[in-house]
Design a protein around this motif. Structure first.
Motif, PDB file in Angstrom:
ATOM      1  N   PRO A 191       0.831  -1.222   0.000  1.00  0.00           N
ATOM      2  CA  PRO A 191       0.000   0.000   0.000  1.00  0.00           C
ATOM      3  C   PRO A 191       0.860   1.266   0.000  1.00  0.00           C
ATOM      4  CG  PRO A 191      -0.855  -1.601   1.563  1.00  0.00           C
ATOM      5  CD  PRO A 191       0.458  -2.150   1.088  1.00  0.00           C
ATOM      6  N   GLU A 192       1.955   1.249   0.778  1.00  0.00           N
ATOM      7  CA  GLU A 192       2.840   2.416   0.814  1.00  0.00           C
ATOM      8  C   GLU A 192       3.478   2.654  -0.557  1.00  0.00           C
ATOM      9  OE1 GLU A 192       2.689   0.556   4.899  1.00  0.00           O
ATOM     10  OE2 GLU A 192       2.932  -0.153   2.835  1.00  0.00           O
ATOM     11  N   GLY A 193       3.843   1.557  -1.229  1.00  0.00           N
ATOM     12  CA  GLY A 193       4.444   1.680  -2.556  1.00  0.00           C
ATOM     13  C   GLY A 193       3.473   2.245  -3.571  1.00  0.00           C
ATOM     14  N   ARG A 194       2.225   1.787  -3.523  1.00  0.00           N
ATOM     15  CA  ARG A 194       1.215   2.328  -4.437  1.00  0.00           C
ATOM     16  C   ARG A 194       0.943   3.795  -4.145  1.00  0.00           C
ATOM     17  NH1 ARG A 194      -0.995  -2.846  -3.367  1.00  0.00           N
ATOM     18  NH2 ARG A 194      -2.385  -2.005  -1.761  1.00  0.00           N
ATOM     19  N   GLY A 195       0.993   4.147  -2.856  1.00  0.00           N
ATOM     20  CA  GLY A 195       0.758   5.544  -2.490  1.00  0.00           C
ATOM     21  C   GLY A 195       1.834   6.470  -3.005  1.00  0.00           C
ATOM     22  N   VAL A 196       3.106   6.096  -2.807  1.00  0.00           N
ATOM     23  CA  VAL A 196       4.189   6.978  -3.238  1.00  0.00           C
ATOM     24  C   VAL A 196       4.248   7.067  -4.763  1.00  0.00           C
ATOM     25  CG1 VAL A 196       6.061   5.260  -3.349  1.00  0.00           C
ATOM     26  CG2 VAL A 196       6.588   7.623  -2.739  1.00  0.00           C
ATOM     27  N   MET A 197       3.943   5.976  -5.463  1.00  0.00           N
ATOM     28  CA  MET A 197       3.971   6.013  -6.923  1.00  0.00           C
ATOM     29  C   MET A 197       2.840   6.868  -7.478  1.00  0.00           C
ATOM     30  SD  MET A 197       6.585   4.649  -8.210  1.00  0.00           S
ATOM     31  CE  MET A 197       5.989   4.825  -9.899  1.00  0.00           C
ATOM     32  N   SER A 198       1.679   6.841  -6.827  1.00  0.00           N
ATOM     33  CA  SER A 198       0.567   7.669  -7.302  1.00  0.00           C
ATOM     34  C   SER A 198       0.912   9.150  -7.197  1.00  0.00           C
ATOM     35  CB  SER A 198      -0.702   7.357  -6.517  1.00  0.00           C
ATOM     36  OG  SER A 198      -0.563   7.726  -5.151  1.00  0.00           O
ATOM     37  N   ILE A 199       1.550   9.543  -6.082  1.00  0.00           N
ATOM     38  CA  ILE A 199       1.931  10.943  -5.924  1.00  0.00           C
ATOM     39  C   ILE A 199       3.107  11.296  -6.821  1.00  0.00           C
ATOM     40  CG2 ILE A 199       2.776  12.683  -4.279  1.00  0.00           C
ATOM     41  CD1 ILE A 199      -0.155  11.942  -3.982  1.00  0.00           C
ATOM     42  N   TYR A 200       3.999  10.337  -7.053  1.00  0.00           N
ATOM     43  CA  TYR A 200       5.111  10.579  -7.970  1.00  0.00           C
ATOM     44  C   TYR A 200       4.595  10.909  -9.369  1.00  0.00           C
ATOM     45  CZ  TYR A 200       9.217   9.795 -10.870  1.00  0.00           C
ATOM     46  OH  TYR A 200      10.224   9.943 -11.788  1.00  0.00           O
ATOM     47  N   ILE A 201       3.635  10.110  -9.842  1.00  0.00           N
ATOM     48  CA  ILE A 201       3.063  10.351 -11.167  1.00  0.00           C
ATOM     49  C   ILE A 201       2.279  11.657 -11.185  1.00  0.00           C
ATOM     50  CG2 ILE A 201       1.398   9.488 -12.856  1.00  0.00           C
ATOM     51  CD1 ILE A 201       2.203   6.644 -11.987  1.00  0.00           C
ATOM     52  N   PHE A 202       1.488  11.884 -10.153  1.00  0.00           N
ATOM     53  CA  PHE A 202       0.706  13.121 -10.080  1.00  0.00           C
ATOM     54  C   PHE A 202       1.630  14.341 -10.060  1.00  0.00           C
ATOM     55  CE2 PHE A 202      -1.651  16.510  -8.038  1.00  0.00           C
ATOM     56  CZ  PHE A 202      -2.913  16.398  -8.608  1.00  0.00           C
ATOM     57  N   GLY A 203       2.720  14.248  -9.267  1.00  0.00           N
ATOM     58  CA  GLY A 203       3.662  15.359  -9.193  1.00  0.00           C
ATOM     59  C   GLY A 203       4.374  15.612 -10.497  1.00  0.00           C
ATOM     60  N   THR A 204       4.682  14.533 -11.226  1.00  0.00           N
ATOM     61  CA  THR A 204       5.345  14.695 -12.515  1.00  0.00           C
ATOM     62  C   THR A 204       4.434  15.376 -13.521  1.00  0.00           C
ATOM     63  OG1 THR A 204       6.686  12.716 -12.109  1.00  0.00           O
ATOM     64  CG2 THR A 204       6.501  13.462 -14.391  1.00  0.00           C
ATOM     65  N   VAL A 205       3.155  15.011 -13.507  1.00  0.00           N
ATOM     66  CA  VAL A 205       2.214  15.566 -14.477  1.00  0.00           C
ATOM     67  C   VAL A 205       1.814  17.000 -14.127  1.00  0.00           C
ATOM     68  CG1 VAL A 205      -0.082  15.294 -15.510  1.00  0.00           C
ATOM     69  CG2 VAL A 205       1.341  13.279 -15.054  1.00  0.00           C
ATOM     70  N   PHE A 206       1.516  17.238 -12.845  1.00  0.00           N
ATOM     71  CA  PHE A 206       0.984  18.544 -12.457  1.00  0.00           C
ATOM     72  C   PHE A 206       1.963  19.398 -11.637  1.00  0.00           C
ATOM     73  CE2 PHE A 206      -2.726  15.721 -12.867  1.00  0.00           C
ATOM     74  CZ  PHE A 206      -3.449  16.428 -13.802  1.00  0.00           C
ATOM     75  N   GLY A 207       3.016  18.782 -11.100  1.00  0.00           N
ATOM     76  CA  GLY A 207       3.930  19.522 -10.228  1.00  0.00           C
ATOM     77  C   GLY A 207       4.636  20.669 -10.915  1.00  0.00           C
ATOM     78  N   ALA A 208       5.135  20.429 -12.125  1.00  0.00           N
ATOM     79  CA  ALA A 208       5.849  21.483 -12.847  1.00  0.00           C
ATOM     80  C   ALA A 208       4.922  22.649 -13.171  1.00  0.00           C
ATOM     81  CB  ALA A 208       6.455  20.915 -14.130  1.00  0.00           C
ATOM     82  N   ILE A 209       3.679  22.330 -13.538  1.00  0.00           N
ATOM     83  CA  ILE A 209       2.707  23.388 -13.832  1.00  0.00           C
ATOM     84  C   ILE A 209       2.437  24.214 -12.579  1.00  0.00           C
ATOM     85  CG2 ILE A 209       0.340  23.845 -14.565  1.00  0.00           C
ATOM     86  CD1 ILE A 209       0.463  21.267 -16.195  1.00  0.00           C
ATOM     87  N   PHE A 210       2.218  23.525 -11.450  1.00  0.00           N
ATOM     88  CA  PHE A 210       1.930  24.221 -10.196  1.00  0.00           C
ATOM     89  C   PHE A 210       3.111  25.085  -9.765  1.00  0.00           C
ATOM     90  CE2 PHE A 210       2.310  24.354  -5.561  1.00  0.00           C
ATOM     91  CZ  PHE A 210       1.116  24.956  -5.222  1.00  0.00           C
ATOM     92  N   MET A 211       4.314  24.525  -9.782  1.00  0.00           N
ATOM     93  CA  MET A 211       5.488  25.261  -9.323  1.00  0.00           C
ATOM     94  C   MET A 211       5.772  26.469 -10.218  1.00  0.00           C
ATOM     95  SD  MET A 211       6.780  23.991  -6.533  1.00  0.00           S
ATOM     96  CE  MET A 211       8.502  24.506  -6.520  1.00  0.00           C
ATOM     97  N   GLY A 212       5.602  26.290 -11.525  1.00  0.00           N
ATOM     98  CA  GLY A 212       5.837  27.398 -12.436  1.00  0.00           C
ATOM     99  C   GLY A 212       4.889  28.560 -12.203  1.00  0.00           C
ATOM    100  N   LEU A 213       3.636  28.236 -11.935  1.00  0.00           N
ATOM    101  CA  LEU A 213       2.644  29.286 -11.709  1.00  0.00           C
ATOM    102  C   LEU A 213       2.786  29.918 -10.327  1.00  0.00           C
ATOM    103  CD1 LEU A 213      -0.519  27.640 -13.319  1.00  0.00           C
ATOM    104  CD2 LEU A 213       0.894  29.467 -14.251  1.00  0.00           C
ATOM    105  N   ILE A 214       2.942  29.078  -9.296  1.00  0.00           N
ATOM    106  CA  ILE A 214       2.955  29.610  -7.933  1.00  0.00           C
ATOM    107  C   ILE A 214       4.189  30.457  -7.673  1.00  0.00           C
ATOM    108  CG2 ILE A 214       4.156  27.709  -6.768  1.00  0.00           C
ATOM    109  CD1 ILE A 214       0.983  29.463  -5.511  1.00  0.00           C
ATOM    110  N   ALA A 215       5.340  30.080  -8.257  1.00  0.00           N
ATOM    111  CA  ALA A 215       6.560  30.861  -8.052  1.00  0.00           C
ATOM    112  C   ALA A 215       6.418  32.250  -8.664  1.00  0.00           C
ATOM    113  CB  ALA A 215       7.758  30.128  -8.657  1.00  0.00           C
ATOM    114  N   GLY A 216       5.907  32.304  -9.880  1.00  0.00           N
ATOM    115  CA  GLY A 216       5.752  33.598 -10.539  1.00  0.00           C
ATOM    116  C   GLY A 216       4.734  34.477  -9.849  1.00  0.00           C
TER     117      GLY A 216
END
Length: 274
Positions: free
Chosen positions: A154-179
């Motif tokens: 369960p822990e492995g599935r949890g970290v992988m789900s956030i890893y994928i989510f962060g890869t897809v949406f993390g860059a968009i969020f960080m780019g917008l929030i920093a600016g």
């Protein structure tokens, strides 16, 4: 076990798919787009995940390739961790020179535990929430969870789900929030440059690109601080997760689960008595 490893290396379909995806994403290259005061950077890793997820729902990827890919993930993350070690070693003097401010930023990464874990428990998640909330779930954290619990846990599935989510949406969020924050708050832009290094190359590139677009005269300082910050997060962040974050998450999880269980029991008793 040996038979399974043999099957993995003989799975020509899986290796061919990986090779084609890598070549395709590298040919596309990195792309940046401006959104208001922010700049969003898309790296080949994002395309690879999107293409891989898409192929999973087609006849191209069968159950055999899906199972064999699990072992390749562990191998790829292990190589990445070795690369981090090679990078950090020669740069140890740089880490010393940047001072304690960048090191202390790791305390901020513990915020995922106190903010996200209670929400995950309230939503009904179980031990998946440990993998999901003990960190920002980048490559070193994925390796840590895989080593301690395994990818199919369960822990492995949890970290992988956030890893994928962060890869897809993390860059968009960080780019917008920093600016946005650098433009509307009184904090110095270099403070956001330090904050952009959370251990993810794509997120750091997106955030620093957004800051450079807004403050081009500080480009050299932004890149230097963002790079040093990311280097520290990649190196020290793993040890913070091992020594502090993961044990703290497990302890807090056990407390919250007990509180949630007792609250649920009290509500049931109240309904029965009512």
């Amino acid at each position: 076990m040996a038979e399974k490893q043999y099957s993995l290396w003989k799975d020509w379909r899986l290796h061919l798919i990986v090779l084609v995806v890598v070549i395709a994403t590298e040919l596309i290259g990195s792309k940046s787009i401006s959104i208001g005061v922010g700049v969003v950077t898309f790296l080949p890793m994002l395309y690879a995940i999107v293409i891989g997820l898409g192929l999973y729902f087609t006849p191209v990827v069968k159950e055999k390739q899906s199972k064999n890919a699990e072992s390749l993930i562990f191998l790829a993350v292990s190589l990445l961790m070795a690369k981090f070690g090679v990078t950090i070693g020669p740069s140890i003097q740089t880490l010393i020179e940047v001072g304690p401010a960048l090191v202390l930023q790791e305390i901020g990464n513990l915020g995922t535990i106190f903010l996200a874990l209670p929400v995950a428990i309230a939503l009904g998640l179980k031990r998946e929430s440990i993998g999901m909330t003990h960190s920002v779930a980048r490559e070193p954290n994925v390796a840590l969870i895989m080593d301690k619990f395994g990818l199919n846990s369960p822990e492995g599935r949890g970290v992988m789900s956030i890893y994928i989510f962060g890869t897809v949406f993390g860059a968009i969020f960080m780019g917008l929030i920093a600016g946005v924050l650098a433009s509307v708050t009184p904090l110095h832009p270099l403070s956001f440059a330090m904050a952009s290094g959370i251990g993810s190359g794509s997120m750091m590139a997106s955030a620093s690109g957004s800051l450079i677009a807004g403050f081009p005269e500080l480009e050299a300082d932004i890149l230097a601080l963002a790079g040093a910050s990311n280097l520290i997060s990649s190196g020290i962040g793993l040890y913070v997760s091992i020594i502090v974050a993961l044990p703290l998450t497990e302890k807090l999880y056990s407390i919250l689960i007990k509180l949630r269980g007792s609250k649920t029991t009290s509500n049931v008793q109240a309904d029965v008595e009512g």
